[in-house]
Design an enzyme around this catalytic site. Structure first.
Site, PDB file in Angstrom:
ATOM      1  N   GLY A 165      20.847  14.167  26.428  1.00 40.80           N
ATOM      2  CA  GLY A 165      19.559  14.281  27.103  1.00 40.80           C
ATOM      3  C   GLY A 165      18.485  14.924  26.260  1.00 40.80           C
ATOM      4  O   GLY A 165      17.319  14.490  26.280  1.00 40.80           O
TER       5      GLY A 165
ATOM      6  N   GLY B 129      18.557  17.669  31.726  1.00 39.50           N
ATOM      7  CA  GLY B 129      18.478  16.666  30.661  1.00 39.50           C
ATOM      8  C   GLY B 129      17.371  15.651  30.917  1.00 39.50           C
ATOM      9  O   GLY B 129      16.404  15.920  31.643  1.00 39.50           O
TER      10      GLY B 129
ATOM     11  N   THR C 101      21.422   6.830  29.158  1.00 47.02           N
ATOM     12  CA  THR C 101      22.574   7.722  29.197  1.00 47.02           C
ATOM     13  C   THR C 101      22.842   8.229  27.788  1.00 47.02           C
ATOM     14  O   THR C 101      22.768   7.456  26.829  1.00 47.02           O
ATOM     15  CB  THR C 101      23.830   7.032  29.754  1.00 47.02           C
ATOM     16  OG1 THR C 101      24.961   7.886  29.551  1.00 47.02           O
ATOM     17  CG2 THR C 101      24.102   5.675  29.119  1.00 47.02           C
ATOM     18  N   GLY C 102      23.106   9.511  27.660  1.00 44.64           N
ATOM     19  CA  GLY C 102      23.364  10.053  26.337  1.00 44.64           C
ATOM     20  C   GLY C 102      22.908  11.491  26.232  1.00 44.64           C
ATOM     21  O   GLY C 102      22.679  12.161  27.243  1.00 44.64           O
TER      22      GLY C 102
ATOM     23  N   THR D 290      26.913   9.832  33.473  1.00 44.88           N
ATOM     24  CA  THR D 290      25.645   9.381  34.005  1.00 44.88           C
ATOM     25  C   THR D 290      25.767   7.955  34.539  1.00 44.88           C
ATOM     26  O   THR D 290      26.498   7.134  33.994  1.00 44.88           O
ATOM     27  CB  THR D 290      24.527   9.474  32.943  1.00 44.88           C
ATOM     28  OG1 THR D 290      24.339  10.850  32.632  1.00 44.88           O
ATOM     29  CG2 THR D 290      23.203   8.926  33.418  1.00 44.88           C
TER      30      THR D 290
HETATM   31  N1  ASP Z   1      21.758  12.076  29.765  1.00 48.07           N
HETATM   32  C1  ASP Z   1      22.542  12.993  30.555  1.00 48.07           C
HETATM   33  C2  ASP Z   1      22.033  14.401  30.369  1.00 48.07           C
HETATM   34  O1  ASP Z   1      21.695  14.751  29.258  1.00 48.07           O
HETATM   35  C3  ASP Z   1      23.991  12.997  30.228  1.00 48.07           C
HETATM   36  C4  ASP Z   1      24.674  11.668  30.051  1.00 48.07           C
HETATM   37  O2  ASP Z   1      24.054  10.620  30.045  1.00 48.07           O
HETATM   38  O3  ASP Z   1      25.908  11.662  29.915  1.00 48.07           O
HETATM   39  O4  ASP Z   1      22.034  15.146  31.321  1.00 48.07           O
END
Ligand code: ASP
Length: 329
Positions: free
Chosen positions: A247, A223, A244-245, A193
């Site tokens: 989702g 997400g 980011t993380g 992300t």
């Molecule tokens: N937050 C993003 C999702 O869940 C993924 C990520 O941040 O790596 O799609």
């Protein structure tokens, strides 16, 4: 906005910027990541230069995220991770803090820049959120550049998908205990992300985020990234935020709006509000982090994964890059 008027009101000491290239659990011994650092430095410097010409925060975050989408090192645009069918399904959102104008797209694979399409949704459609083929059709009607899905696919992402298929896991960019998303080995955790938040010379805030989501995800899975108020949020009364993380957990935590609510209704400062929202994410089994700037120019970048790729411009105007927690800001 009237250009002459804005030129009179511009105060370049107000400029702040933070970008991220995702958070995750860097394998031990992965090294100093010079390529990633150089890319973050270059992109933050370019977005800062734009802000120094008097551009709005909205222009700056779109510009930064477009450059991050073009960079195959990060999970967005070119180099976005692949779904179970081996296809990119890209999500993006953008929001302006002065009036909460926003646009978002989910599950697109033919629009060259998902964040640019999201901005077109915001400015050139009467709606705020489009998905899949309808989003792509809107982009076509508005004359935005189109590409074949293969434009986004890199050799590294194909290997990553094969690996996830072989192990039978939905590979998160992060560790999680969420039972609906299978746990991955920390040493396998990739990073994903991209996002940007900015405060311009006029004091306006904006946020933008773009992602490929999760490797080997079920087609159609969405997400937090393109959900305004969750992974992307901006309000000039509180802060601009890009997450980011995991989702699923960021959605449960209502991340962006939770930070806004704590600042506005509880009187908390940005750092406390963002840390609280991240604690909520952890409570719901998720990992990751956020970048955020408040209306007074404070910056915070909390994360509960091992690392978060980021670069920022604080009050001293210097572009700095960080990956580890100790790097600041
Ligand atoms: N937050 C993003 C999702 O869940 C993924 C990520 O941040 O790596 O799609």
């Amino acid at each position: 906005m009237n250009h002459e008027k804005t030129a009179q009101l511009a105060d370049f000491s107000r400029i702040r910027l933070v970008i991220h290239g995702g958070a995750g659990d860097l394998a031990p011994g992965a090294g100093p990541q010079p390529e990633h650092r150089a890319a973050l430095d270059r992109i933050a410097a370019s977005a800062k230069a734009l802000l120094m010409t008097g551009a709005t925060a909205l222009d700056a975050v779109e510009h930064a995220v477009m450059l991050l989408e073009e960079c195959p090192l990060f999970n967005a645009g070119i180099g976005g991770v692949l779904n179970r069918d081996g296809l990119p399904e890209l999500d993006a959102a953008i929001q302006r803090g002065s009036d909460r104008a926003c646009g978002a797209v989910a599950g697109v694979m033919r629009s060259q820049s998902p964040v640019r399409l999201a901005r077109a949704v915001m400015e050139r459609s009467p709606h705020v959120f489009f998905s899949g083929p309808g989003a792509e059709q809107l982009g076509r009607e508005l004359g935005l550049p189109e590409v074949a899905p293969s434009y986004f696919i890199t050799a590294e992402r194909l290997v990553q998908l094969e690996d996830a298929r072989r192990k039978g896991v939905i590979t998160l960019d992060h560790d999680t205990d969420d039972s609906r998303v299978q746990k991955v080995d920390r040493s396998d955790a990739a990073f994903g992300t991209v996002g940007a938040v900015a405060r311009d010379a006029f004091g306006g805030l904006a946020a933008a985020t773009s992602t490929g989501g999760l490797t080997n995800k079920h087609p159609g899975r969405i997400g937090d990234t393109p959900i305004v108020g969750m992974g992307t949020f901006a309000d000039d009364r509180s802060a601009a935020i890009s997450c980011t993380g995991t989702g699923e957990s960021f959605i449960k935590a209502c991340f962006g709006h939770e930070v806004h609510a704590r600042m506005n209704y509880s009187g908390w400062d940005l750092a406390k509000a963002a840390q609280h929202a991240l604690d909520e994410v952890m409570h719901y089994g998720g990992r990751g982090g956020c970048i955020a700037i408040d209306h007074e120019g404070h910056i915070t970048t909390p994360f509960n994964s091992y690392v978060m790729y980021r670069a920022w411009v604080a009050a001293d105007g210097v572009v700095r890059v960080g990956i580890e927690p100790v790097d600041g800001p």
